[in-house]
Design a protein around this motif. Structure first.
Motif, PDB file in Angstrom:
ATOM      1  N   CYS A 188       6.050  10.370  -4.666  1.00  9.85           N
ATOM      2  CA  CYS A 188       7.591   9.996  -3.947  1.00  9.85           C
ATOM      3  C   CYS A 188       7.235  11.327  -2.500  1.00  9.85           C
ATOM      4  N   ILE A 189       7.880  11.144  -1.836  1.00  7.90           N
ATOM      5  CA  ILE A 189       7.395  12.474  -0.873  1.00  7.90           C
ATOM      6  C   ILE A 189       8.853  12.829  -0.009  1.00  7.90           C
ATOM      7  N   ILE A 190       9.206  13.737  -0.295  1.00  2.43           N
ATOM      8  CA  ILE A 190      11.034  14.239   0.091  1.00  2.43           C
ATOM      9  C   ILE A 190      10.287  15.011   1.123  1.00  2.43           C
ATOM     10  N   GLY A 191      11.190  14.441   2.313  1.00  2.00           N
ATOM     11  CA  GLY A 191      11.373  15.021   3.634  1.00  2.00           C
ATOM     12  C   GLY A 191      11.678  16.185   3.875  1.00  2.00           C
ATOM     13  N   PRO A 192      11.942  17.001   5.068  1.00  2.00           N
ATOM     14  CA  PRO A 192      12.398  18.446   4.914  1.00  2.00           C
ATOM     15  C   PRO A 192      13.977  18.042   5.752  1.00  2.00           C
ATOM     16  N   ASP A 193      14.941  18.864   4.765  1.00  2.00           N
ATOM     17  CA  ASP A 193      16.148  19.102   5.597  1.00  2.00           C
ATOM     18  C   ASP A 193      16.568  17.489   4.830  1.00  2.00           C
ATOM     19  N   THR A 194      16.132  16.945   3.846  1.00  2.00           N
ATOM     20  CA  THR A 194      17.588  16.030   2.896  1.00  2.00           C
ATOM     21  C   THR A 194      17.937  16.160   1.962  1.00  2.00           C
ATOM     22  N   GLU A 195      18.897  15.800   1.542  1.00  2.00           N
ATOM     23  CA  GLU A 195      19.453  15.668   0.889  1.00  2.00           C
ATOM     24  C   GLU A 195      19.545  14.261  -0.758  1.00  2.00           C
ATOM     25  N   VAL A 196      18.924  14.924  -1.520  1.00  2.00           N
ATOM     26  CA  VAL A 196      19.182  14.265  -2.892  1.00  2.00           C
ATOM     27  C   VAL A 196      20.187  14.445  -3.713  1.00  2.00           C
ATOM     28  N   ARG A 197      21.222  13.632  -4.120  1.00  2.00           N
ATOM     29  CA  ARG A 197      22.801  13.702  -4.581  1.00  2.00           C
ATOM     30  C   ARG A 197      22.631  13.802  -6.021  1.00  2.00           C
ATOM     31  N   HIS A 198      23.558  13.923  -6.721  1.00  2.00           N
ATOM     32  CA  HIS A 198      24.007  13.842  -7.915  1.00  2.00           C
ATOM     33  C   HIS A 198      22.993  12.638  -8.875  1.00  2.00           C
ATOM     34  N   GLY A 199      22.691  12.513  -9.526  1.00  2.00           N
ATOM     35  CA  GLY A 199      22.685  10.791 -10.510  1.00  2.00           C
ATOM     36  C   GLY A 199      21.393   9.504  -9.595  1.00  2.00           C
ATOM     37  N   ALA A 200      21.246  10.374  -8.212  1.00  2.00           N
ATOM     38  CA  ALA A 200      20.029   9.434  -7.418  1.00  2.00           C
ATOM     39  C   ALA A 200      18.905   9.226  -7.945  1.00  2.00           C
ATOM     40  N   PHE A 201      18.472   7.615  -8.088  1.00  2.00           N
ATOM     41  CA  PHE A 201      17.265   6.984  -8.980  1.00  2.00           C
ATOM     42  C   PHE A 201      16.186   6.653  -8.138  1.00  2.00           C
ATOM     43  N   GLY A 231       1.062  -1.304   0.075  1.00  2.00           N
ATOM     44  CA  GLY A 231      -0.018  -0.101  -0.110  1.00  2.00           C
ATOM     45  C   GLY A 231       0.705   1.212  -0.183  1.00  2.00           C
ATOM     46  N   ILE A 232       2.285   1.592  -0.175  1.00  2.00           N
ATOM     47  CA  ILE A 232       3.031   1.990  -0.534  1.00  2.00           C
ATOM     48  C   ILE A 232       2.505   3.269  -0.990  1.00  2.00           C
ATOM     49  N   LYS A 233       2.093   2.744  -2.265  1.00  2.00           N
ATOM     50  CA  LYS A 233       1.694   3.922  -3.330  1.00  2.00           C
ATOM     51  C   LYS A 233       0.769   4.073  -2.687  1.00  2.00           C
ATOM     52  N   GLU A 234      -0.220   4.151  -2.443  1.00  2.00           N
ATOM     53  CA  GLU A 234      -1.419   5.020  -2.360  1.00  2.00           C
ATOM     54  C   GLU A 234      -1.258   5.089  -1.497  1.00  2.00           C
ATOM     55  N   LEU A 235      -0.978   5.237   0.060  1.00  2.00           N
ATOM     56  CA  LEU A 235      -0.093   6.214   1.034  1.00  2.00           C
ATOM     57  C   LEU A 235       0.369   7.378   0.305  1.00  2.00           C
ATOM     58  N   ILE A 236       1.146   7.482  -0.261  1.00  2.00           N
ATOM     59  CA  ILE A 236       2.027   8.741  -0.688  1.00  2.00           C
ATOM     60  C   ILE A 236       1.078   9.473  -1.461  1.00  2.00           C
ATOM     61  N   LEU A 237       0.015   8.282  -2.471  1.00  2.00           N
ATOM     62  CA  LEU A 237      -0.641   9.211  -2.714  1.00  2.00           C
ATOM     63  C   LEU A 237      -2.026   9.708  -2.137  1.00  2.00           C
ATOM     64  N   THR A 238      -2.385   9.307  -0.866  1.00  2.00           N
ATOM     65  CA  THR A 238      -3.728  10.001  -0.418  1.00  2.00           C
ATOM     66  C   THR A 238      -2.536  11.120   0.570  1.00  2.00           C
ATOM     67  N   LEU A 239      -1.364  10.719   0.855  1.00  2.00           N
ATOM     68  CA  LEU A 239      -1.172  11.981   2.369  1.00  2.00           C
ATOM     69  C   LEU A 239      -0.134  13.275   1.805  1.00  2.00           C
ATOM     70  N   GLY A 240      -0.038  12.591   0.278  1.00  2.00           N
ATOM     71  CA  GLY A 240       0.748  14.032   0.243  1.00  2.00           C
ATOM     72  C   GLY A 240       0.340  15.073  -0.667  1.00  2.00           C
ATOM     73  N   PRO A 241      -1.351  15.480  -0.666  1.00  2.00           N
ATOM     74  CA  PRO A 241      -1.653  16.620  -1.203  1.00  2.00           C
ATOM     75  C   PRO A 241      -2.322  17.380   0.488  1.00  2.00           C
ATOM     76  N   SER A 242      -2.345  16.479   1.674  1.00  2.00           N
ATOM     77  CA  SER A 242      -2.700  17.431   3.149  1.00  2.00           C
ATOM     78  C   SER A 242      -1.445  17.965   3.182  1.00  2.00           C
ATOM     79  N   ARG A 278       3.600  15.978 -11.032  1.00  2.00           N
ATOM     80  CA  ARG A 278       2.597  15.558 -10.493  1.00  2.00           C
ATOM     81  C   ARG A 278       2.775  14.516  -9.214  1.00  2.00           C
ATOM     82  N   HIS A 279       2.224  14.634  -8.353  1.00  2.00           N
ATOM     83  CA  HIS A 279       2.012  13.382  -7.345  1.00  2.00           C
ATOM     84  C   HIS A 279       3.968  13.558  -6.905  1.00  2.00           C
TER      85      HIS A 279
END
Length: 218
Positions: free
Chosen positions: A71-84, A31-42, A51-52
């Protein structure tokens, strides 16, 4: 030793209410995909940059990183070069998603580090857990049969074809280790570099080999 309550402090993830519905953490994978789709707009303090794809304004996203929906990326998180980030990834606060790291269908609690050359799929990584360089979660068995969780002679059927690893809070995984499908690692456990890990590893222990797991000295 297997339960969400055993492994995680749920105060360190946006998925707290969702995870509280389950006994075992792998029950949450579907259910992770559905969790993110529900949680994101809130998430009023996040920006939907595509989109999403929801990103907190304090997160740092490298221009060469790919953020797949949802996907959801939280506060003060770093997504570095080349991350997929392939999608269905809920990444908490103060995390690191490093170069050449691939995430797919995962929950990363706050302060998780996957900094170098990691594949993390169909997995949940607890608060302050760390994947050493080159360590991966293998999420499909070579014979493509359903994954079971093993602890000695005891087995638990999961009903899942894809299931990587469940890392409890404060787990340290050494460089170039492979966590085989259905691996569950208890809180505050260290995995030696170059390890091949399968089954359930107790909390507060040191994994040297599958036959040599010792309790940490206090």
């Amino acid at each position: 030793m297997y339960t969400i309550q055993d492994l995680y402090d749920l105060n360190h993830t946006l998925a707290k209410a969702y995870l509280e519905q389950f006994t075992y953490p792998w029950e949450a994978l579907k259910g992770i995909k559905e969790l993110i789709l529900t949680l994101g707009p809130s998430l009023s303090d996040y920006e939907e940059i595509a989109r999403h794809v929801w990103v907190h304004p304090s997160a740092v996203i490298a221009p060469t990183a790919y953020l797949g929906a949802p996907c959801i990326i939280g506060p003060d998180t770093e997504v570095r070069h080349g991350a997929f980030v392939r999608g269905s990834a809920l990444v908490g606060a103060h995390c690191v998603v490093g170069n050449s790291v691939e995430l797919k269908n995962v929950i990363l609690f706050d302060h998780v580090q996957t900094p170098h050359y990691n594949y993390v799929g169909d997995s949940i990584l607890g608060y302050f857990s760390h994947m050493g360089a080159g360590s991966i979660t293998s999420n499909v068995k070579s014979d493509k049969t359903l994954v079971v969780v093993k602890n000695g002679c005891e087995t638990i059927e999961t009903g899942l074809k894809k299931f990587g690893a469940m890392l409890g809070d404060h787990v340290e995984v050494g460089c170039n280790s492979v966590l085989n499908p259905g691996t569950v690692i208890g809180r505050d456990t260290n995995i030696y570099p170059l390890s091949r890990v399968r089954g359930q590893i107790p909390a507060h222990s040191i994994f040297k080999t599958q036959e040599d797991v010792v309790v940490k000295k206090k």
